[in-house]
Enzyme design. Structure first.
Site: not given
Length: 704
Positions: A419-420, A459-460, A570, A621
């Protein structure tokens, strides 16, 4: 107040739909009545409606032709009893037929009597033509000496006119034709010395009637079978709903009422349609509101029923709001080619070429863009798309202010493994690709595309690298501040508008007041929709409403669709090339593992797939792709109907599932803590180094 119950279709069995193939009627009277009503309403919008209006003028013209032929004889002959009889009959038939056609077309009589009226018109016109034939005149009047205008051509013409008009009373048609043929044959044989010609004429008329009846029989039988098939399917669906335990829920009862009213709507008279349609609109609104409230208590157990224990726990923890289980205008968009000079400031040519793939190429290499922009992908991409969609010009936005906003936004992204700032830029590229390769590109306004850009990039922002569940369990100050409700997403929205509170960074400051209010509302709602805990609520709501392309003009549909777009973007790595997807998967796994390490040290239960000692990445996954990503993408494309989205995204998800399954078959059952990750190691070697520092095995793997 008197309460009138909504009308319901009677429950019928297959025996109630039995057809009498001789008379071509349903044996059940109620079923026959329902069929006649449905048939009448269907043909109001069918091509037969136009045929219906064209048959009647031709019928009347035929009678006029016979009348003119008799009137012309007045110049050559004196008016006698025969002439008066013929003219009176034809005029009477013309007037009666015209009145019948008018009454039938205006719906001035009950539906069930319309066919009787039609048959009476057909039969009376044919009989009158026979009575005006010279054979009947010779028998009735002596020395008639009138023009011999035979009735046979007129009879055949009327028979052909009604070839597909007469329906739903086949027995009456058969009787009418028998009467006509018998009358015609009677007078033909009474006054003929020879038999050859009368026999040929009777055969010719009989063949015309046979052709008419066979055509109508085939057409009507097809209509009846289609009627039976549709109602048996509807009956089967209703039985399933009734037998369902969930049918006791009020929203299902309302939905049942909606379906029944929809099925009855075509059968209603025109003056009743408007109040029924208004009632349907109210019921749909009630159902939607109830389900929105109910979604907070969504039954995750039903969704995860067929999953293994680990996937079930993961979805319960991360993809639903049940943190504790069982606790409940606009200008049209214009795009332009962006000159290299407009985006080449401080950027090399390779970075410019990567930016130009945004919206065009699904697999934009954001990691490479990050490296070539000195860790400023948000600023580079943000400024590029603002030029691409002419937003500076459209809203008179100062480029310096926009640049300041993107820079500050980028600085507020933390150097998390996943999350970058690269992730934010990646979902912007994914979202714009989805929009550009679907009908959305022609339907979104400039304001709406500005909302998309800001919400996707922000958004993050400020993401700490932990999940909502983690923050709530640790009683983090963010969880306390936002009352355990969409903790991170509320923080992202708040931080975004906190950045814009500085006039030098307020990218929305040039908007008109109403535009700003709309933009703020939509940006917040889009960011909040990325809460994984709302995943099934948003997806189920979107599926239930079954939007179409026409619905996209409404604000409600547009917002709901954009929520699904940002959610799909996302988790866009799920549909990227296998190498890219595996790379992003390692990054998100490392972020999860860091959270798991803290949970272990604190003595708290480790969240599912956050334990580096036990988590098998290929397995985790596969569960994510099958249970979360693929259904989401398929739902979105059922609305978009985009062949590009299908081939580049959905098919790639299936390919990635197959790739992970091959990893498992090849023996990649190892955890990230163990050293011999043969196949994953090769992926890690291809991936660009994006982590800062750290000593975990997964970080070393990716950096290698």
């Amino acid at each position: 107040m008197k309460v009138i119950p909504y009308p319901v279709l009677p429950n019928r069995t297959e025996r109630d739909y039995d057809i009498n193939y001789l008379t071509l009627n349903f044996r059940n009277r109620q079923t026959e009545v329902s069929f006649i009503r449905a048939l009448s309403k269907t043909y109001k919008t069918h091509t037969l409606k136009y045929r219906f209006t064209s048959i009647h003028p031709f019928h009347l013209m035929l009678l006029i032709l016979y009348l003119i032929a008799y009137l012309l004889q007045l110049h050559n002959k004196t008016l006698n009893n025969t002439m008066i009889f013929q003219i009176v009959l034809i005029i009477s038939c013309f007037i009666t037929t015209s009145i019948c056609f008018f009454i039938r077309s205006r719906g001035m009589i009950k539906l069930l009597y319309k066919d009787w009226l039609l048959y009476a018109t057909y039969l009376s016109s044919s009989i009158i033509l026979i009575l005006n034939d010279s054979d009947f005149q010779d028998v009735t009047f002596s020395n008639s000496n009138i023009l011999d205008l035979p009735s046979l051509p007129g009879l055949i013409a009327i028979c052909m006119y009604y070839n597909s008009e007469i329906l739903s009373s086949y027995a009456l048609l058969f009787i009418s034709n028998i009467v006509i043929l018998a009358s015609f044959a009677l007078f033909r044989f009474m006054n003929r010395e020879g038999l050859a010609r009368p026999i040929l004429e009777v055969i010719l008329l009989g063949l015309s009637q046979i052709y008419q009846m066979v055509s109508i029989y085939i057409s009507e039988l097809g209509e009846r079978k289609q009627f039976v098939e549709q109602h048996l399917i509807l009956s089967g669906e209703n039985e399933k709903m009734v037998s369902s335990v969930e049918n006791d829920r009020p929203d299902f009862r309302v939905q049942d009422c909606i379906e029944e009213l929809n099925s009855l709507l075509p059968l209603m008279q025109d003056n009743l349609k408007y109040p029924i349609e208004k009632t349907l609109s109210c019921l749909k609104s009630i159902s939607s509101e109830y389900r929105t409230r109910l979604n907070s208590d969504i039954n995750i157990e039903a969704i995860t029923k067929n999953l293994d224990d680990e996937d079930k726990i993961y979805i319960q923890q991360s993809w639903s709001n049940n943190q504790i289980l069982n606790v409940r205008k606009k200008r049209k968009l214009r795009m332009s080619a962006v000159e290299n000079k407009a985006i080449s400031k401080n950027l090399d040519l390779d970075a410019v070429l990567i930016l130009k793939q945004i919206g065009v190429n699904w697999n934009v290499n954001i990691i490479d863009l990050n490296n070539r922009t000195t860790n400023s992908p948000i600023t580079a991409a943000g400024k590029y798309v603002m030029n691409l969609y002419n937003l500076y010009e459209a809203f008179n936005i100062d480029e310096k202010i926009a640049s300041n906003f993107f820079l500050r936004l980028e600085k507020n992204y933390k150097p998390n493994p996943y999350h970058n700032a690269m992730h934010a830029t990646d979902i912007l590229a994914s979202g714009l690709y989805i929009i550009s390769n679907s009908f959305m590109s022609n339907s979104l306004s400039e304001l709406e595309i500005l909302i998309v850009i800001v919400s996707h990039l922000a958004h993050d922002v400020g993401h700490p690298g932990f999940t909502n569940r983690f923050l709530i369990n640790f009683q983090d100050k963010l969880a306390i501040q936002y009352n355990d409700i969409s903790v991170l997403e509320n923080m992202h929205s708040s931080l975004t508008f906190s950045i814009m509170s500085d006039p030098d960074k307020n990218i929305l400051q040039s908007l008109e007041y109403d535009q700003y209010l709309l933009a703020r509302k939509w940006i917040i709602e889009l960011i909040l929709s990325t809460d994984m805990g709302k995943h099934f609520e948003i997806l189920g709501n979107f599926r239930m409403k079954m939007y179409t392309i026409k619905d996209f003009e409404s604000i409600e549909c547009k917002l709901e669709a954009l929520k699904v777009v940002i959610k799909s973007s996302d988790i866009g790595h799920a549909a990227k090339t296998t190498d890219s997807h595996m790379h992003w998967s390692l990054l998100i796994s490392e972020e999860f593992f860091r959270q798991g390490d803290i949970e272990k040290e604190s003595g708290k239960p480790v969240s599912m797939y956050c334990d580096r000692d036990t988590t098998i990445i290929p397995k985790s996954q596969i569960g994510f792709l099958k249970n979360i990503a693929l259904p989401l993408y398929e739902t979105l494309n059922s609305f978009l109907n985009s062949s590009s989205f299908e081939s580049h995204c959905i098919e790639q998800i299936r390919n990635n599932i197959a790739s992970w399954e091959l990893e498992i078959k090849a023996g990649a059952q190892l955890t990230m803590k163990e050293s011999q990750l043969r196949t994953l190691l090769s992926v890690g070697e291809k991936a660009s180094s994006s982590l800062q520092s750290g000593k975990s095995a997964s970080e070393l793997l990716v950096n290698k």
